[in-house]
Enzyme design. Structure first.
Site, PDB file in Angstrom:
ATOM      1  CD1 TRP A   1      74.872 -38.426  67.758  1.00 23.26           C
ATOM      2  CD2 TRP A   1      73.912 -37.342  69.655  1.00 23.26           C
ATOM      3  NE1 TRP A   1      76.079 -37.378  68.517  1.00 23.26           N
ATOM      4  CE2 TRP A   1      75.070 -36.693  69.036  1.00 23.26           C
ATOM      5  CE3 TRP A   1      72.588 -36.311  69.896  1.00 23.26           C
ATOM      6  CZ2 TRP A   1      75.899 -35.616  70.639  1.00 23.26           C
ATOM      7  CZ3 TRP A   1      73.440 -35.141  70.830  1.00 23.26           C
ATOM      8  CH2 TRP A   1      74.699 -35.017  71.273  1.00 23.26           C
TER       9      TRP A   1
ATOM     10  CG  ASP B   1      68.525 -32.535  68.152  1.00 21.43           C
ATOM     11  OD1 ASP B   1      69.603 -33.840  68.654  1.00 21.43           O
ATOM     12  OD2 ASP B   1      69.511 -31.957  67.686  1.00 21.43           O
TER      13      ASP B   1
ATOM     14  CE  LYS C   1      77.146 -31.236  64.164  1.00 14.58           C
ATOM     15  NZ  LYS C   1      76.348 -31.388  65.826  1.00 14.58           N
TER      16      LYS C   1
HETATM   17  C1  PPE Z   1      71.921 -34.870  65.730  1.00 15.05           C
HETATM   18  C2  PPE Z   1      72.371 -34.173  66.425  1.00 15.05           C
HETATM   19  N1  PPE Z   1      72.391 -33.814  67.667  1.00 15.05           N
HETATM   20  C3  PPE Z   1      73.004 -33.142  68.065  1.00 15.05           C
HETATM   21  C4  PPE Z   1      74.196 -33.008  68.393  1.00 15.05           C
HETATM   22  C5  PPE Z   1      74.997 -32.174  69.383  1.00 15.05           C
HETATM   23  O1  PPE Z   1      76.203 -31.329  68.353  1.00 15.05           O
HETATM   24  P1  PPE Z   1      76.371 -30.106  69.244  1.00 15.05           P
HETATM   25  O2  PPE Z   1      76.437 -28.660  68.884  1.00 15.05           O
HETATM   26  O3  PPE Z   1      77.861 -30.157  68.814  1.00 15.05           O
HETATM   27  O4  PPE Z   1      75.999 -30.224  70.614  1.00 15.05           O
HETATM   28  C6  PPE Z   1      74.702 -33.307  67.196  1.00 15.05           C
HETATM   29  C7  PPE Z   1      75.846 -33.797  66.790  1.00 15.05           C
HETATM   30  N2  PPE Z   1      76.341 -35.205  66.491  1.00 15.05           N
HETATM   31  C8  PPE Z   1      77.672 -35.186  65.454  1.00 15.05           C
HETATM   32  C9  PPE Z   1      78.934 -34.539  66.373  1.00 15.05           C
HETATM   33  C10 PPE Z   1      80.364 -35.246  67.249  1.00 15.05           C
HETATM   34  C11 PPE Z   1      78.986 -35.596  68.260  1.00 15.05           C
HETATM   35  O5  PPE Z   1      78.942 -36.838  68.527  1.00 15.05           O
HETATM   36  O6  PPE Z   1      78.914 -34.418  69.040  1.00 15.05           O
HETATM   37  C12 PPE Z   1      78.169 -36.544  65.229  1.00 15.05           C
HETATM   38  O7  PPE Z   1      77.536 -37.564  65.527  1.00 15.05           O
HETATM   39  O8  PPE Z   1      79.232 -36.488  65.182  1.00 15.05           O
HETATM   40  C13 PPE Z   1      74.086 -34.279  66.437  1.00 15.05           C
HETATM   41  O9  PPE Z   1      74.544 -35.429  65.278  1.00 15.05           O
END
Ligand code: PPE
Length: 401
Positions: free
Chosen positions: A133, A214, A250
């Site tokens: 990511w 993660d 998500k």
């Molecule tokens: C692996 C991973 N870890 C952590 C997060 C953090 O999510 P949050 O709980 O909202 O802080 C995300 C979101 N990544 C998706 C959402 C958009 C972003 O990049 O942020 C994505 O890769 O589209 C991941 O894909």
């Protein structure tokens, strides 16, 4: 003149910037397959029914106030989050060896963990998968850790480069931190098998490598919350120590509520309690204490048997729709006779398909077909619907022929 006159314009974020570009496009055919956010068959964001129910209960409960939460967040949210990822019967929880702090979603949990490690851990090197990511590098780098990569994805097989992974982790200095995607690896959609996870665990424990999980998609990969936490539970079961970042963005659709938790599993309850005291010193000057609303929704759902079950049904429906989109896209490309082997679309799991399309092909698809996706060829299957599969198929077909 302005004291900020010398500020240079920063580039848009590689992932969130795709939505910025999508919003500017006036084409009726535009399709946003960039950000990993669930969309219904009608292409609309989804608020889970059980979330609406929980919110209604909160609004109707006049005893609820808007006071500050403690620095570590909402206590029952923390307890319930630990149970969700480690399992209700986890010995680590029963022995009080886990400290859990509510953080600002997955990103905030990762950052608090990174800042804690940068201050208190002896080995300031963290190994992250290649690719991973996009935000990982900055989160750990800005916290003061030295970021290195371990081989993960093999473009030739579009699968896991397991030998490369073992070699790189085997060569890492003992005690190094290793970032592991708990399930639904982003962006590749390729996960180790259970047997491979066991080999990774043995190697890491033999070298004293520190696992930092993660977990942003628990329940989203297989549709089953316990299955998707299998890797984490395998490590915790051996009695060793690890960190785990959780996001409810998500799997509960709480994207904008910023609900997450950081857990640190320690050898003893005494260590866990001292670790928690130091986590508070990281959080207090960063954002002082976390937001109350989203965590209250999660706690309301997780503590009630019926609501928990309702959540698992809705979660499985989301996971199933994504799996169905994989099959539909694969079938459509096969029917179209699009050159190439597209079986990875149905082999990969989680929200994303790592198509293998290169930046030039992606740029072509955006320009000619108004398909918005990240330049590394990743598409969010959640952004697709039966209605839009033909359009994406045409775009891919044109891009590869
Ligand atoms: C692996 C991973 N870890 C952590 C997060 C953090 O999510 P949050 O709980 O909202 O802080 C995300 C979101 N990544 C998706 C959402 C958009 C972003 O990049 O942020 C994505 O890769 O589209 C991941 O894909």
């Amino acid at each position: 003149s302005s004291v900020f006159a010398n500020i240079v314009r920063a580039p848009e974020d590689a992932i969130l910037g795709v939505t910025v570009a999508y919003n500017k496009d006036s084409s009726p055919d535009k399709l946003n397959l960039g950000v990993g956010a669930y969309r219904t068959e009608e292409g609309k964001p989804l608020v889970l029914k059980v979330v609406r129910r929980a919110e209604q209960m909160l609004v109707n409960d006049n005893s609820r106030v808007k006071e500050y939460l403690p620095i570590v967040g909402l206590a029952d949210f923390n307890k319930l989050s630990a149970k969700l990822i480690f399992g209700a019967d986890s010995p680590a929880i029963q022995e009080n060896r886990v400290t859990t702090v509510q953080c600002l979603s997955g990103t905030g949990s990762l950052r608090v963990g990174a800042e804690f490690l940068a201050r208190h851990y002896h080995q300031l090197t963290i190994y992250i998968p290649n690719p991973t990511w996009g935000n990982h590098t900055k989160i750990f780098g800005l916290a003061g850790l030295s970021v290195k990569a371990y081989r993960y994805y093999d473009p030739a097989t579009r699968g896991l480069d397991f030998q490369g992974l073992l070699e790189d982790l085997g060569a890492a200095p003992s005690g190094s931190i290793v970032l592991l995607h708990a399930c639904a690896h982003n962006p590749t959609g390729v996960d180790p098998t259970i047997e491979q996870w066991e080999q990774i665990r043995q190697l890491m424990r033999s070298k004293g490598l520190l696992p930092f999980f993660d977990s942003a998609y628990q329940g989203f990969a297989s549709g089953n919350l316990d299955a998707d936490a299998g890797s984490v539970r395998m490590f915790v079961a051996d009695g060793g120590e690890c960190l785990a970042a959780q996001s409810y963005a998500k799997n509960m659709g709480l994207y904008g509520e910023r609900v997450g938790a950081l857990s640190i599993v320690c050898k003893t309850a005494d260590v866990a309690s001292r670790v928690e005291s130091q986590l508070k010193l990281v959080i207090r000057p960063m954002y002082s204490n976390p937001p109350i609303h989203g965590a209250s929704i999660v706690a309301t759902i997780l503590k009630d048997r019926d609501m928990y079950n309702e959540w698992t049904v809705e979660l499985k429906a989301m996971a199933d729709r994504i799996i169905s989109m994989r099959q539909q896209l694969f079938d459509s490309l096969s029917a179209r006779g699009t050159p190439g082997d597209w079986s990875h679309i149905i082999k990969q799991i989680g929200m994303f398909t790592f198509t293998g399309l290169n930046t030039k092909q992606v740029a072509f698809m955006t320009k000619e077909y108004h398909i918005y996706m990240t330049s590394d060829g990743r598409i969010s299957m959640a952004g697709l619907s039966s209605r839009t599969v033909p359009h994406l198929t045409e775009a891919i077909h044109a891009a590869v022929t």
